[in-house]
Scaffold this motif. Sequence first.
Motif: not given
Length: 192
Positions: A168-169, A171-172, A174, A180
Amino acid sequence: HSLLHEFKIAHKLPEKFILFVGSIEPRKNLKNVLMGYNALPEAFKKECKFVLAGFSGWRNKEIMAIIRREGKNIVYLGYLSNLELAYLYNLASAFIYASLYEGFGIPPLEAMACGTPVIVSRSSSLPEVCGDAAYYVDPLSVDSISEGIYKVFDDSALREGLARRGVVHAKSFSWDESARKHLSLFNEVLHS
């Protein structure tokens, strides 16, 4: 996953291992990490090996000597491509990155994107980069590193929590677009 299996066989990788990725140079603090690993009980090391991947870097005679001396437990793979690294992250039981100084630690995030539990040092930019998704150790304390490796490996609930939060981290985070895309490569290998 047959590609992972083929990769594992080709590189003679152990069933369970702690992974380090990065150049072998002083600021990566690899000497303390390897000493922390070596201090673990023989039975633990028999079950869980230590794998290093990355350039051999500089000022590393001491590290290379430790690797040679502990040859039965430490596997040194040298430089790998991004795709090979993605396989390696996916096969690892846990990932350790206990730098003394880190501008911006990408490998821990790559490992997280692959769902691999991450152990990092409580120093430099790493807490900022890894948030609550990593297990923290004191990079100057061999005992702290030893304990961190043992705990993460031994406690399946801790390991699963770290793996879940890590995905999750990562993916989130910035990122700019190129980073990315880079990270999604690591994620794709896992699910392809």
